[in-house]
Write an enzyme that holds these catalytic residues in place. Sequence first.
Site, mmCIF file in Angstrom:
data_model
loop_
_atom_site.group_PDB
_atom_site.id
_atom_site.type_symbol
_atom_site.label_atom_id
_atom_site.label_comp_id
_atom_site.label_asym_id
_atom_site.label_seq_id
_atom_site.Cartn_x
_atom_site.Cartn_y
_atom_site.Cartn_z
ATOM 1 N N ARG A 62 73.866 63.397 70.885
ATOM 2 C CA ARG A 62 74.158 61.734 71.360
ATOM 3 C C ARG A 62 74.504 61.741 72.743
ATOM 4 O O ARG A 62 74.434 61.001 74.066
ATOM 5 C CB ARG A 62 75.509 61.258 70.415
ATOM 6 C CG ARG A 62 74.974 59.571 70.210
ATOM 7 C CD ARG A 62 75.935 58.891 68.689
ATOM 8 N NE ARG A 62 77.204 59.919 69.190
ATOM 9 C CZ ARG A 62 77.584 59.857 68.048
ATOM 10 N NH1 ARG A 62 77.879 60.249 67.316
ATOM 11 N NH2 ARG A 62 79.277 60.151 68.464
ATOM 12 N N TYR A 116 65.559 36.525 83.418
ATOM 13 C CA TYR A 116 65.100 37.054 82.219
ATOM 14 C C TYR A 116 65.415 36.345 80.634
ATOM 15 O O TYR A 116 66.367 36.521 80.115
ATOM 16 C CB TYR A 116 64.969 38.164 81.864
ATOM 17 C CG TYR A 116 64.211 39.098 80.611
ATOM 18 C CD1 TYR A 116 62.815 39.020 80.591
ATOM 19 C CD2 TYR A 116 64.505 40.225 79.843
ATOM 20 C CE1 TYR A 116 62.146 39.935 79.866
ATOM 21 C CE2 TYR A 116 63.639 40.965 79.233
ATOM 22 C CZ TYR A 116 63.123 40.067 78.863
ATOM 23 O OH TYR A 116 61.900 41.249 77.897
ATOM 24 N N ASP A 189 69.305 42.515 87.100
ATOM 25 C CA ASP A 189 68.425 43.003 86.694
ATOM 26 C C ASP A 189 67.325 42.896 87.816
ATOM 27 O O ASP A 189 67.087 42.699 88.515
ATOM 28 C CB ASP A 189 67.606 42.131 85.957
ATOM 29 C CG ASP A 189 66.674 42.081 85.200
ATOM 30 O OD1 ASP A 189 65.776 43.370 85.097
ATOM 31 O OD2 ASP A 189 66.379 41.481 84.134
ATOM 32 N N LYS A 214 58.922 49.249 82.128
ATOM 33 C CA LYS A 214 57.681 48.972 83.451
ATOM 34 C C LYS A 214 57.025 49.925 84.571
ATOM 35 O O LYS A 214 56.136 50.304 83.560
ATOM 36 C CB LYS A 214 58.490 47.533 83.800
ATOM 37 C CG LYS A 214 59.075 46.317 82.581
ATOM 38 C CD LYS A 214 57.987 46.116 82.379
ATOM 39 C CE LYS A 214 59.074 45.222 80.834
ATOM 40 N NZ LYS A 214 60.002 43.835 80.653
HETATM 41 C C1 LIG Z 1 61.381 43.407 80.693
HETATM 42 C C2 LIG Z 1 61.966 43.146 81.047
HETATM 43 C C3 LIG Z 1 63.568 43.531 80.913
HETATM 44 C C4 LIG Z 1 63.499 43.811 79.538
HETATM 45 O O1 LIG Z 1 62.855 45.547 79.117
HETATM 46 P P1 LIG Z 1 62.646 45.936 77.686
HETATM 47 O O2 LIG Z 1 62.278 47.453 77.963
HETATM 48 O O3 LIG Z 1 61.504 45.393 77.094
HETATM 49 O O4 LIG Z 1 64.052 46.055 76.569
HETATM 50 C C5 LIG Z 1 64.507 43.056 81.480
HETATM 51 N N1 LIG Z 1 64.334 42.708 82.587
HETATM 52 C C6 LIG Z 1 63.217 42.430 83.241
HETATM 53 C C7 LIG Z 1 63.078 41.456 84.343
HETATM 54 C C8 LIG Z 1 61.742 41.956 82.315
HETATM 55 O O5 LIG Z 1 60.333 42.434 82.703
#
Ligand SMILES: *Cc1c(COP(=O)(O)O)cnc(C)c1O
Length: 402
Positions: A62, A116, A189, A214
């Site tokens: 973990r 987001y 973010d 991404k």
């Molecule tokens: C896709 C995304 C997320 C979330 O990520 P996941 O890996 O899909 O949970 C957070 N912030 C932004 C700007 C995103 O495009």
Amino acid sequence: MSDDGKDLKPETRITHAGRREEWTGRVVNTPVWRASTHLYTSEAERKAANKSNADGDFFYGRRGAPTQWSLAEALTEIEPGAHGTVLYPSGVAAIAGALLTVLKPGDALLVTDNAYDPSRAMATGLLKRLGITHHFFDPLDIAAFGDLVASTCPRAVWLENPGSLTMEVCDIPALSAIAKEAGAVSLIDNTWASALGFPALERGCDIVMQSLSKHVGGHSDLMMGSVSAGERWYRALRRTSQELGQVVSPDDAALAARGLRTMAVRLERSTASAIEIATWLKEQPQIARVMCPMLPGDAGHALWSRDFTGGCGLFSFVLSSDDPEASAHVVDNLSLFGIGYSWGGYESLALPIFPHQHRATMGAPTLTDNDKPQAAIRLSIGLEDPGDLIEDLRYALEKLDH
Ligand SMILES: *Cc1c(COP(=O)(O)O)cnc(C)c1O
């Protein structure tokens, strides 16, 4: 890597980061260490590990094993100002992990209005149920933000730059300075730019989150998130993550590390293609507005040029058609663009978007001349030839006229 390595360019660091010989042995990449149980050579060693909880201590699955540690270390090495990185099973889990580390019942949170959507939902759902209040703010109105900070005394501010869907660029150094002055923690973010395009901690943020699904993954085949910070917040993030039992699989960590090695060159290519395609789209009669801060003339371009060191392939545009179905017609007539969520993969995607449904304080798309709901599309430009993508878009847009 030695301290001397700090002067190396990101493209160089991203090649070497996290590849410790004790983890890789004689092969180039850290292998997939699949493990729940870690074995100790003695009871004394087990006790010592239990007590220390230091990074890189073998303990139990973990807390990860070398595959996850190597990825986390690599992400830290390319994030200027970071002491450590915590991995999460998705970007949304990373958002939750960061906010739950900083906030407690009774606190107030300010959230940028172009965040987001699941970040907004975190504030209006989970955090609200825990007794944490929230206010959305227009990230382009710095004076109003100052007033809101003064009247709400927030514990934390959630930022995103550029904003999701509508791509406004805000002044992170100015906003985070106001937050800091008031004793609030700035979280961002940074999925759009990644550490390569926006050194968030150097620009004033305390905690930086990314969806690794991404750009880092880059091949649309894995879900993961990360949060990086300086020492104090890193320790707190790691503790919360351990309390919540957050762990990522070594197989996914190996995939993410593999993606990371080519991220700089993929971003460079998709950025160049996105600029070429956005420049072409801007001149088309079916397009009302292109929302792409990398484009000279865009409302966010000056701040983007000042604060960012790179871009990516993600931007949006608004159609001039009054037909709310126009964006569906366009994406249905594209053949090289997939219709789907996520972005940052090697393949291009197109998605009809409805930003007016996700805003509290800003008109949307905020950069358009009126605030009636409009047909808009978000493109994620991949690694295809940009000329081929332009011809595909030309065909789909011309279909609108018939
Ligand atoms: C896709 C995304 C997320 C979330 O990520 P996941 O890996 O899909 O949970 C957070 N912030 C932004 C700007 C995103 O495009």
